[in-house]
Design a protein around this motif. Structure first.
Motif, short mmCIF file in Angstrom:
data_model
loop_
_atom_site.label_atom_id
_atom_site.label_comp_id
_atom_site.label_asym_id
_atom_site.label_seq_id
_atom_site.Cartn_x
_atom_site.Cartn_y
_atom_site.Cartn_z
N ARG A 18 3.96 59.08 52.04
CA ARG A 18 3.23 58.76 50.72
C ARG A 18 3.58 57.31 50.64
N ALA A 21 1.16 55.44 52.82
CA ALA A 21 0.03 55.55 52.62
C ALA A 21 -0.16 54.65 51.41
N THR A 22 0.96 54.67 50.53
CA THR A 22 0.72 53.81 49.22
C THR A 22 0.66 52.08 49.66
N GLY A 24 -0.72 51.12 52.28
CA GLY A 24 -1.87 50.94 53.21
C GLY A 24 -1.68 50.95 54.68
N ALA A 26 -1.39 52.97 58.11
CA ALA A 26 -1.57 54.17 58.67
C ALA A 26 -1.06 54.15 59.99
N ASN A 52 1.59 65.76 47.74
CA ASN A 52 1.99 64.60 48.01
C ASN A 52 1.70 64.36 49.68
N TRP A 55 -2.11 64.14 50.20
CA TRP A 55 -2.84 62.84 49.58
C TRP A 55 -2.57 61.85 50.42
N ALA A 56 -1.35 61.69 51.01
CA ALA A 56 -0.96 60.61 51.73
C ALA A 56 -1.70 60.72 53.09
N ALA A 58 -4.63 61.93 53.73
CA ALA A 58 -6.27 61.46 53.01
C ALA A 58 -6.38 60.17 53.00
N THR A 59 -5.28 59.55 52.07
CA THR A 59 -5.51 58.08 51.70
C THR A 59 -5.29 57.30 52.82
N ALA A 60 -4.28 57.66 53.80
CA ALA A 60 -4.38 56.73 54.99
C ALA A 60 -5.40 57.00 55.96
N GLY A 61 -6.11 57.86 55.75
CA GLY A 61 -7.40 58.08 56.55
C GLY A 61 -6.91 58.65 57.99
#
Length: 84
Positions: A18, A21-22, A24, A26, A52, A55-56, A58-61
């Protein structure tokens, strides 16, 4: 340091991905190592740690289909533990 990820508890794994990812970032080697470690312990994850972690990634791709499927299965089995 990556070789110690297997020593992380589920909260530490979720918090680590997390944070990256937050930020940015990856970090594919890190995410891959945590995916493998988490896959072996997905039954130990609390609902918040499952959410979490997904989410992490997915957010980081960062793709982690096997981990996502394992978490989805664990979530279905423990749906009563999730809070709205």
């Amino acid at each position: 340091a990556l070789n110690r990820i297997g020593d992380f508890n589920p909260q530490a794994m979720a918090n680590t991905v997390r944070a990256f990812a937050t930020a940015g970032v990856a970090a594919k080697a890190l995410f891959g190592t945590i995916a493998g470690a988490a896959l072996n312990r997905v039954g130990d994850f609390k609902p918040q740690e499952m959410a979490n972690t997904v989410w992490a990634f997915a957010t980081a791709g960062v793709a982690a289909e096997t981990l996502f499927e394992a978490i989805a299965g664990a979530a279905v089995n423990r749906i009563g533990d999730f809070k709205p």
